[in-house]
Design a protein around this motif. Structure first.
Motif, PDB file in Angstrom:
ATOM      1  N   UNK A 137      -0.610  16.309   4.966  1.00  0.00           N
ATOM      2  CA  UNK A 137      -0.559  15.568   6.535  1.00  0.00           C
ATOM      3  C   UNK A 137       0.288  16.256   7.464  1.00  0.00           C
ATOM      4  N   UNK A 138       1.462  16.207   6.917  1.00  0.00           N
ATOM      5  CA  UNK A 138       2.584  17.045   7.672  1.00  0.00           C
ATOM      6  C   UNK A 138       2.243  18.458   7.227  1.00  0.00           C
ATOM      7  N   UNK A 162       6.605  12.564   4.970  1.00  0.00           N
ATOM      8  CA  UNK A 162       5.430  11.910   5.015  1.00  0.00           C
ATOM      9  C   UNK A 162       5.760  10.464   5.789  1.00  0.00           C
ATOM     10  N   UNK A 163       6.994   9.917   5.466  1.00  0.00           N
ATOM     11  CA  UNK A 163       7.312   8.426   5.870  1.00  0.00           C
ATOM     12  C   UNK A 163       8.835   8.412   6.420  1.00  0.00           C
ATOM     13  N   UNK A 164       9.147   7.976   7.607  1.00  0.00           N
ATOM     14  CA  UNK A 164      10.666   7.822   7.946  1.00  0.00           C
ATOM     15  C   UNK A 164      10.667   6.172   8.427  1.00  0.00           C
ATOM     16  N   UNK A 165      11.974   6.048   8.517  1.00  0.00           N
ATOM     17  CA  UNK A 165      12.143   4.565   8.976  1.00  0.00           C
ATOM     18  C   UNK A 165      11.599   4.576  10.471  1.00  0.00           C
ATOM     19  N   UNK A 182      -3.145   9.810   7.358  1.00  0.00           N
ATOM     20  CA  UNK A 182      -3.643   8.619   7.276  1.00  0.00           C
ATOM     21  C   UNK A 182      -4.091   8.377   5.853  1.00  0.00           C
ATOM     22  N   UNK A 183      -4.589   9.373   5.292  1.00  0.00           N
ATOM     23  CA  UNK A 183      -4.912   9.215   3.875  1.00  0.00           C
ATOM     24  C   UNK A 183      -3.830   9.317   2.950  1.00  0.00           C
ATOM     25  N   UNK A 184      -2.988  10.137   3.258  1.00  0.00           N
ATOM     26  CA  UNK A 184      -1.735   9.980   2.406  1.00  0.00           C
ATOM     27  C   UNK A 184      -1.003   8.787   2.475  1.00  0.00           C
ATOM     28  N   UNK A 185      -0.724   8.123   3.652  1.00  0.00           N
ATOM     29  CA  UNK A 185      -0.272   6.929   3.704  1.00  0.00           C
ATOM     30  C   UNK A 185      -0.796   5.676   3.180  1.00  0.00           C
ATOM     31  N   UNK A 186      -2.396   5.836   3.102  1.00  0.00           N
ATOM     32  CA  UNK A 186      -3.026   4.934   2.574  1.00  0.00           C
ATOM     33  C   UNK A 186      -2.960   4.924   1.076  1.00  0.00           C
ATOM     34  N   UNK A 187      -3.062   6.159   0.398  1.00  0.00           N
ATOM     35  CA  UNK A 187      -3.274   6.447  -0.921  1.00  0.00           C
ATOM     36  C   UNK A 187      -1.724   6.423  -1.819  1.00  0.00           C
ATOM     37  N   UNK A 188      -0.841   6.994  -1.132  1.00  0.00           N
ATOM     38  CA  UNK A 188       0.465   7.254  -1.743  1.00  0.00           C
ATOM     39  C   UNK A 188       1.442   5.877  -1.280  1.00  0.00           C
ATOM     40  N   UNK A 189       1.493   5.502  -0.096  1.00  0.00           N
ATOM     41  CA  UNK A 189       2.560   4.633   0.280  1.00  0.00           C
ATOM     42  C   UNK A 189       1.986   2.967   0.143  1.00  0.00           C
ATOM     43  N   UNK A 213       6.327  -3.946   7.270  1.00  0.00           N
ATOM     44  CA  UNK A 213       6.356  -4.969   8.387  1.00  0.00           C
ATOM     45  C   UNK A 213       6.755  -4.441   9.899  1.00  0.00           C
ATOM     46  N   UNK A 214       7.206  -3.165  10.028  1.00  0.00           N
ATOM     47  CA  UNK A 214       7.649  -2.971  11.336  1.00  0.00           C
ATOM     48  C   UNK A 214       7.211  -1.437  11.739  1.00  0.00           C
ATOM     49  N   UNK A 215       6.899  -0.599  10.799  1.00  0.00           N
ATOM     50  CA  UNK A 215       6.369   0.761  11.254  1.00  0.00           C
ATOM     51  C   UNK A 215       4.994   0.660  11.774  1.00  0.00           C
ATOM     52  N   UNK A 216       4.835   0.978  12.850  1.00  0.00           N
ATOM     53  CA  UNK A 216       3.429   0.977  13.714  1.00  0.00           C
ATOM     54  C   UNK A 216       2.475   1.887  12.938  1.00  0.00           C
ATOM     55  N   UNK A 217       2.843   2.810  12.387  1.00  0.00           N
ATOM     56  CA  UNK A 217       1.728   3.716  11.829  1.00  0.00           C
ATOM     57  C   UNK A 217       1.412   2.921  10.519  1.00  0.00           C
ATOM     58  N   UNK A 218       2.076   2.685   9.725  1.00  0.00           N
ATOM     59  CA  UNK A 218       2.043   1.945   8.434  1.00  0.00           C
ATOM     60  C   UNK A 218       1.205   0.605   8.641  1.00  0.00           C
ATOM     61  N   UNK A 219       1.692  -0.166   9.663  1.00  0.00           N
ATOM     62  CA  UNK A 219       0.831  -1.254  10.034  1.00  0.00           C
ATOM     63  C   UNK A 219      -0.478  -1.174  10.404  1.00  0.00           C
ATOM     64  N   UNK A 220      -0.766  -0.001  11.184  1.00  0.00           N
ATOM     65  CA  UNK A 220      -2.224   0.249  11.613  1.00  0.00           C
ATOM     66  C   UNK A 220      -3.071   0.764  10.410  1.00  0.00           C
ATOM     67  N   UNK A 221      -2.342   1.321   9.515  1.00  0.00           N
ATOM     68  CA  UNK A 221      -3.313   1.879   8.399  1.00  0.00           C
ATOM     69  C   UNK A 221      -3.614   0.932   7.408  1.00  0.00           C
ATOM     70  N   UNK A 222      -2.419  -0.179   7.280  1.00  0.00           N
ATOM     71  CA  UNK A 222      -2.642  -1.275   6.354  1.00  0.00           C
ATOM     72  C   UNK A 222      -3.814  -2.118   7.011  1.00  0.00           C
ATOM     73  N   UNK A 223      -4.078  -2.292   8.344  1.00  0.00           N
ATOM     74  CA  UNK A 223      -4.778  -3.139   9.047  1.00  0.00           C
ATOM     75  C   UNK A 223      -6.357  -2.302   8.907  1.00  0.00           C
ATOM     76  N   UNK A 224      -6.201  -1.163   8.501  1.00  0.00           N
ATOM     77  CA  UNK A 224      -7.681  -0.420   8.494  1.00  0.00           C
ATOM     78  C   UNK A 224      -8.055   0.243   9.848  1.00  0.00           C
ATOM     79  N   UNK A 225      -7.000   0.469  10.685  1.00  0.00           N
ATOM     80  CA  UNK A 225      -7.593   0.655  12.055  1.00  0.00           C
ATOM     81  C   UNK A 225      -7.137   2.277  12.307  1.00  0.00           C
ATOM     82  N   UNK A 226      -6.394   2.955  11.268  1.00  0.00           N
ATOM     83  CA  UNK A 226      -5.930   4.184  11.642  1.00  0.00           C
ATOM     84  C   UNK A 226      -4.622   4.014  12.431  1.00  0.00           C
ATOM     85  N   UNK A 227      -3.745   5.179  12.531  1.00  0.00           N
ATOM     86  CA  UNK A 227      -2.489   5.144  13.151  1.00  0.00           C
ATOM     87  C   UNK A 227      -2.632   5.285  14.559  1.00  0.00           C
ATOM     88  N   UNK A 228      -1.997   4.497  15.334  1.00  0.00           N
ATOM     89  CA  UNK A 228      -1.878   4.683  16.743  1.00  0.00           C
ATOM     90  C   UNK A 228      -0.755   5.421  17.196  1.00  0.00           C
TER      91      UNK A 228
END
Length: 236
Positions: A137-138, A162-165, A182-189, A213-228
């Motif tokens: 991804x990166x 891949x993932x930061x604070x 997005x695939x890596x965040x979903x599969x790895x994180x 709880x707070x990372x906008x990208x991870x929240x979007x991926x967790x919701x199945x909407x892709x990262x905004x």
């Protein structure tokens, strides 16, 4: 467990030394730009003996000191094969010249012993077991390193870029891909326990629970909407 980390060089890239305890063998993660003096200081302070360098990806801000650090201790460097070319040709990894003055400070090339990482591999190094997860991804060859929970620490994820604070790595450089990210965040994180401590390539440590709880990208991926595009992305 001992984890000593410090930001190094022009890009403030986090370099980590990981060992079972002070006075033991250790693994060095991502010795980037101008990291060698900090590595030497941490080795002396904690009486550590390096056995390997492991790399989350091939960008110059994470590998610039690999040759001197490996050479000083005669240890191998581990990197995913898709990013190996950047060790010898760092400008290809960022799609432009990084500047002659800066290039003059770098020792470009491979150390004498380079070994290649594979997805799912378990590296038994320095009395530790690092689990490798390919996380493109990166870059195409980005990986993370996971440490299992131990008596004195929760699980740890060395996430590279891949993932930061509060954010994720940028995807606009050669080999980057938002779809892959997005695939890596979903599969790895996402499958990781909330207690997992995240030690990233740049910036402060965090936890999976905090990011869920707070990372906008991870929240979007967790919701199945892709990262905004809700927060600036980081990394070279």
């Amino acid at each position: 467990m001992l984890i000593a980390g410090f930001p190094a060089g022009a890009w403030g890239t986090n370099c980590y030394l990981v060992a079972p305890a002070a006075g033991a063998e250790c693994v060095i993660i991502d010795p980037g730009h101008q990291a060698a003096p900090g590595v030497e200081e941490a080795l002396r302070k904690h009486r550590l003996k390096p056995v390997a360098v492991v790399l989350t990806h091939g960008h110059i801000d994470h590998v610039a000191s690999v040759v001197p650090v490996c050479g000083a201790s005669g240890v191998p460097a581990w990197i995913h094969p898709a990013d190996r070319y950047m060790m010898s040709d760092p400008e290809k990894g960022i799609g432009r010249s990084i500047g002659m003055p800066l290039m003059g400070e770098l020792t470009v090339g491979e150390p004498d012993d380079v070994r290649e990482l594979t997805d799912g591999a378990k590296l038994a190094l320095a009395g530790l077991e690092l689990t490798v997860a390919h996380a493109p991804g990166h870059t195409k060859g980005s990986v993370t390193f996971g440490l299992p929970e131990a008596a004195d620490i929760p699980p740890v994820l060395f996430s590279g870029d891949l993932l930061f604070a509060g954010s994720i790595g940028r995807t606009d450089l050669p080999g980057g891909s938002m779809d892959d990210m997005l695939e890596s965040l979903t599969r790895v994180v996402l499958p990781l326990d909330d207690t997992t401590v995240v030690l990233s390539g740049h910036g402060p440590q965090t936890t999976i629970g905090q990011e869920r709880a707070t990372n906008p990208y991870l929240r979007q991926v967790a919701a199945g909407q892709g990262a905004a595009e809700q927060a600036p992305r980081r990394g070279m």
